[in-house]
Design an enzyme around this catalytic site. Sequence first.
Site, PDB file in Angstrom:
ATOM      1  N   PRO A 124      17.153 -17.249  16.905  1.00 52.11           N
ATOM      2  CA  PRO A 124      17.370 -18.177  18.028  1.00 52.11           C
ATOM      3  C   PRO A 124      17.052 -19.630  17.641  1.00 52.11           C
ATOM      4  O   PRO A 124      17.734 -20.548  18.072  1.00 52.11           O
ATOM      5  CB  PRO A 124      16.426 -17.662  19.115  1.00 52.11           C
ATOM      6  N   GLY A 125      16.058 -19.842  16.805  1.00 50.80           N
ATOM      7  CA  GLY A 125      15.677 -21.221  16.442  1.00 50.80           C
ATOM      8  C   GLY A 125      16.256 -21.679  15.111  1.00 50.80           C
ATOM      9  O   GLY A 125      15.962 -22.780  14.658  1.00 50.80           O
TER      10      GLY A 125
ATOM     11  N   ARG B 101      63.445 -17.361  24.023  1.00 50.45           N
ATOM     12  CA  ARG B 101      63.171 -17.808  25.392  1.00 50.45           C
ATOM     13  C   ARG B 101      64.109 -18.964  25.757  1.00 50.45           C
ATOM     14  O   ARG B 101      64.189 -19.966  25.023  1.00 50.45           O
ATOM     15  CB  ARG B 101      61.707 -18.260  25.484  1.00 50.45           C
TER      16      ARG B 101
ATOM     17  N   HIS C 248      54.349 -20.475  24.251  1.00 53.45           N
ATOM     18  CA  HIS C 248      54.592 -19.281  25.082  1.00 53.45           C
ATOM     19  C   HIS C 248      54.472 -19.583  26.576  1.00 53.45           C
ATOM     20  O   HIS C 248      54.745 -18.705  27.402  1.00 53.45           O
ATOM     21  CB  HIS C 248      53.621 -18.154  24.705  1.00 53.45           C
TER      22      HIS C 248
ATOM     23  N   GLU D 154      29.764 -18.474   9.262  1.00 58.95           N
ATOM     24  CA  GLU D 154      29.867 -18.744   7.805  1.00 58.95           C
ATOM     25  C   GLU D 154      29.758 -20.251   7.527  1.00 58.95           C
ATOM     26  O   GLU D 154      30.357 -20.757   6.587  1.00 58.95           O
ATOM     27  CB  GLU D 154      31.196 -18.213   7.242  1.00 58.95           C
TER      28      GLU D 154
ATOM     29  N   GLU E 135      30.938 -28.638  10.863  1.00 56.78           N
ATOM     30  CA  GLU E 135      30.079 -29.797  10.535  1.00 56.78           C
ATOM     31  C   GLU E 135      29.310 -29.520   9.240  1.00 56.78           C
ATOM     32  O   GLU E 135      29.147 -30.425   8.400  1.00 56.78           O
ATOM     33  CB  GLU E 135      29.107 -30.092  11.689  1.00 56.78           C
TER      34      GLU E 135
HETATM   35  C1  FAD Z   1      30.157 -13.705  16.986  1.00 57.28           C
HETATM   36  C2  FAD Z   1      29.090 -14.132  16.028  1.00 57.28           C
HETATM   37  C3  FAD Z   1      28.752 -13.308  14.981  1.00 57.28           C
HETATM   38  C4  FAD Z   1      27.743 -13.679  14.086  1.00 57.28           C
HETATM   39  N1  FAD Z   1      27.354 -12.826  13.087  1.00 57.28           N
HETATM   40  C5  FAD Z   1      26.263 -13.120  12.336  1.00 57.28           C
HETATM   41  C6  FAD Z   1      25.716 -12.158  11.424  1.00 57.28           C
HETATM   42  O1  FAD Z   1      26.252 -11.053  11.256  1.00 57.28           O
HETATM   43  N2  FAD Z   1      24.589 -12.477  10.742  1.00 57.28           N
HETATM   44  C7  FAD Z   1      23.959 -13.683  10.881  1.00 57.28           C
HETATM   45  O2  FAD Z   1      22.946 -13.897  10.226  1.00 57.28           O
HETATM   46  N3  FAD Z   1      24.461 -14.622  11.735  1.00 57.28           N
HETATM   47  C8  FAD Z   1      25.577 -14.363  12.463  1.00 57.28           C
HETATM   48  N4  FAD Z   1      26.072 -15.290  13.373  1.00 57.28           N
HETATM   49  C9  FAD Z   1      25.416 -16.579  13.476  1.00 57.28           C
HETATM   50  C10 FAD Z   1      26.252 -17.761  12.968  1.00 57.28           C
HETATM   51  O3  FAD Z   1      26.261 -17.783  11.584  1.00 57.28           O
HETATM   52  C11 FAD Z   1      25.649 -19.016  13.630  1.00 57.28           C
HETATM   53  O4  FAD Z   1      26.032 -18.993  14.995  1.00 57.28           O
HETATM   54  C12 FAD Z   1      26.102 -20.300  12.962  1.00 57.28           C
HETATM   55  O5  FAD Z   1      25.541 -20.409  11.670  1.00 57.28           O
HETATM   56  C13 FAD Z   1      25.703 -21.539  13.764  1.00 57.28           C
HETATM   57  O6  FAD Z   1      24.361 -21.501  14.145  1.00 57.28           O
HETATM   58  P1  FAD Z   1      23.933 -21.740  15.668  1.00 57.28           P
HETATM   59  O7  FAD Z   1      24.792 -20.866  16.514  1.00 57.28           O
HETATM   60  O8  FAD Z   1      22.474 -21.570  15.768  1.00 57.28           O
HETATM   61  O9  FAD Z   1      24.345 -23.217  15.977  1.00 57.28           O
HETATM   62  P2  FAD Z   1      23.486 -24.546  15.616  1.00 57.28           P
HETATM   63  O10 FAD Z   1      23.055 -24.505  14.207  1.00 57.28           O
HETATM   64  O11 FAD Z   1      22.445 -24.742  16.661  1.00 57.28           O
HETATM   65  O12 FAD Z   1      24.591 -25.662  15.758  1.00 57.28           O
HETATM   66  C14 FAD Z   1      24.985 -26.220  17.011  1.00 57.28           C
HETATM   67  C15 FAD Z   1      25.893 -27.413  16.715  1.00 57.28           C
HETATM   68  O13 FAD Z   1      25.160 -28.413  16.003  1.00 57.28           O
HETATM   69  C16 FAD Z   1      25.833 -28.726  14.809  1.00 57.28           C
HETATM   70  N5  FAD Z   1      24.886 -29.065  13.758  1.00 57.28           N
HETATM   71  C17 FAD Z   1      23.776 -28.388  13.369  1.00 57.28           C
HETATM   72  N6  FAD Z   1      23.185 -28.985  12.348  1.00 57.28           N
HETATM   73  C18 FAD Z   1      23.949 -30.072  12.044  1.00 57.28           C
HETATM   74  C19 FAD Z   1      23.891 -31.095  11.050  1.00 57.28           C
HETATM   75  N7  FAD Z   1      22.922 -31.141  10.134  1.00 57.28           N
HETATM   76  N8  FAD Z   1      24.853 -32.052  11.039  1.00 57.28           N
HETATM   77  C20 FAD Z   1      25.856 -32.024  11.949  1.00 57.28           C
HETATM   78  N9  FAD Z   1      25.977 -31.081  12.908  1.00 57.28           N
HETATM   79  C21 FAD Z   1      25.036 -30.115  12.942  1.00 57.28           C
HETATM   80  C22 FAD Z   1      26.622 -27.469  14.451  1.00 57.28           C
HETATM   81  O14 FAD Z   1      27.671 -27.742  13.532  1.00 57.28           O
HETATM   82  C23 FAD Z   1      27.086 -27.025  15.814  1.00 57.28           C
HETATM   83  O15 FAD Z   1      28.220 -27.762  16.178  1.00 57.28           O
HETATM   84  C24 FAD Z   1      27.097 -14.930  14.245  1.00 57.28           C
HETATM   85  C25 FAD Z   1      27.463 -15.773  15.309  1.00 57.28           C
HETATM   86  C26 FAD Z   1      28.429 -15.384  16.199  1.00 57.28           C
HETATM   87  C27 FAD Z   1      28.767 -16.299  17.342  1.00 57.28           C
END
Ligand code: FAD
Length: 388
Positions: free
Chosen positions: A129-130, A273, A343, A368, A372
């Site tokens: 989460p963090g 269409r 569509h 992945e 950004e």
């Molecule tokens: C459907 C799904 C499946 C997933 N599966 C896996 C899994 O199997 N295993 C696993 O470990 N993780 C998994 N994830 C996690 C995924 O890799 C993360 O959601 C992703 O890395 C982004 O992290 P966050 O969601 O915490 O977003 P945050 O890191 O909080 O980012 C929020 C926004 O801030 C931007 N941001 C953050 N830091 C910066 C920076 N330095 N400069 C500019 N912009 C920035 C980001 O680009 C984004 O737009 C999954 C996520 C989803 C939604």
Amino acid sequence: MAYDFGFTEEQVMVRDSLRAFMREEVLPREDVVYEKGDVPEEIEKAIRAKSLEMGFWNAHFPEELGGGGIDNVTASLMSYELGVTTWGLISCVQGGSLILCACEGEQREKYLFPVIRGEKLDCFALTEPGAGSDAMGITTRARKDGSDWVLNGRKHFISNADRADFAIVFAVTGENETARGKRSRITAFLIDKGTPGMEISLGSKPIGNPGHNVNNIFFDDCRVPESQILGEEGKGFEVAGEWLVPGRVMVAANCCGKARRAIDMSLEWAASRKQFGQEIGRFQGVSFKLADMETELAAAEWLTFNAAWRLDQNNLSDADAAMAKLYASEMLGRATDEAVQIHGGMGMMSDFPVGRLWRDARIERIWEGTSEVQRHIISRSILRPLEA
Ligand SMILES: Cc1cc2nc3c(=O)[nH]c(=O)nc-3n(C[C@H](O)[C@H](O)[C@H](O)COP(=O)(O)OP(=O)(O)OC[C@H]3O[C@@H](n4cnc5c(N)ncnc54)[C@H](O)[C@@H]3O)c2cc1C
């Protein structure tokens, strides 16, 4: 699309047989999966069994380990073909993280080989989460206690943990003093489902890709022996990094495959269409969209297959992989959005594949490494040499 550098006969054969497999075995089951919002167990088992029989399941693992030993260009062609559908179904065709190649000794018998044989499923648990983009910021800790390690913390968004037999879990095991201050020592652990102190619960439902569930994993004094460390203590990111960067090229290929389907559907629709007495493809407002979609897909394919080829030459930079992933995933966003537009109202119907592709595509710019993060990797690679 023809490429001057060409694909080998074998690469084309693998691509074509997977394309036929997706058309005959997977896509006919798609409606059920989208309707139910999940992959029914009998469908998962049937597709996996067929995929194993055809050699698709483990094609990406080295031959000496019992895999198909394909090169990375072939792997990218496979990812392209797999891209046409939800990740819920893709996971039934091709499984197993290549990171498991780091297994040693008994770990190979317990984890690697069963995954390659399709007997066990793994999941990759890094995000918390963090700590998402800032993966070094994870706080799940593993404390040494005698010859064991004891884990405490929480993971979230972990794909397929509900189906997996074990998780590859990243935890902080100490700190290193570096020139840039203190840095966490991060270690990868192999943790079996059912280990006391480990609890898995289904997370919120993602808006796309039915059957690809995300989960929380809680660790409350979860004790594992030293032998469960994957690679070396403190070297978790080195183990993961080897796999994560090539993984971005495969995500890019997957995006291209999805875009191909969206564009093909749009072409068919534009050619059939009729409005105002003629096919809508005859209106420049529609045909120019198609021209842009096709051009952008071609550009993404070049970046992607070039990156896969570089990977085979041991010459892929982090920036090459980032450019392919960034451009292909953003191209896919634009292509699926325009596909919905072409569509019209039909594009908004949930039982019609175009709207599904649009929803499924959104995650590709987030996981992945977000767009950004990719831009950060690319910009550092061009500014660092200028000491900026
Ligand atoms: C459907 C799904 C499946 C997933 N599966 C896996 C899994 O199997 N295993 C696993 O470990 N993780 C998994 N994830 C996690 C995924 O890799 C993360 O959601 C992703 O890395 C982004 O992290 P966050 O969601 O915490 O977003 P945050 O890191 O909080 O980012 C929020 C926004 O801030 C931007 N941001 C953050 N830091 C910066 C920076 N330095 N400069 C500019 N912009 C920035 C980001 O680009 C984004 O737009 C999954 C996520 C989803 C939604």
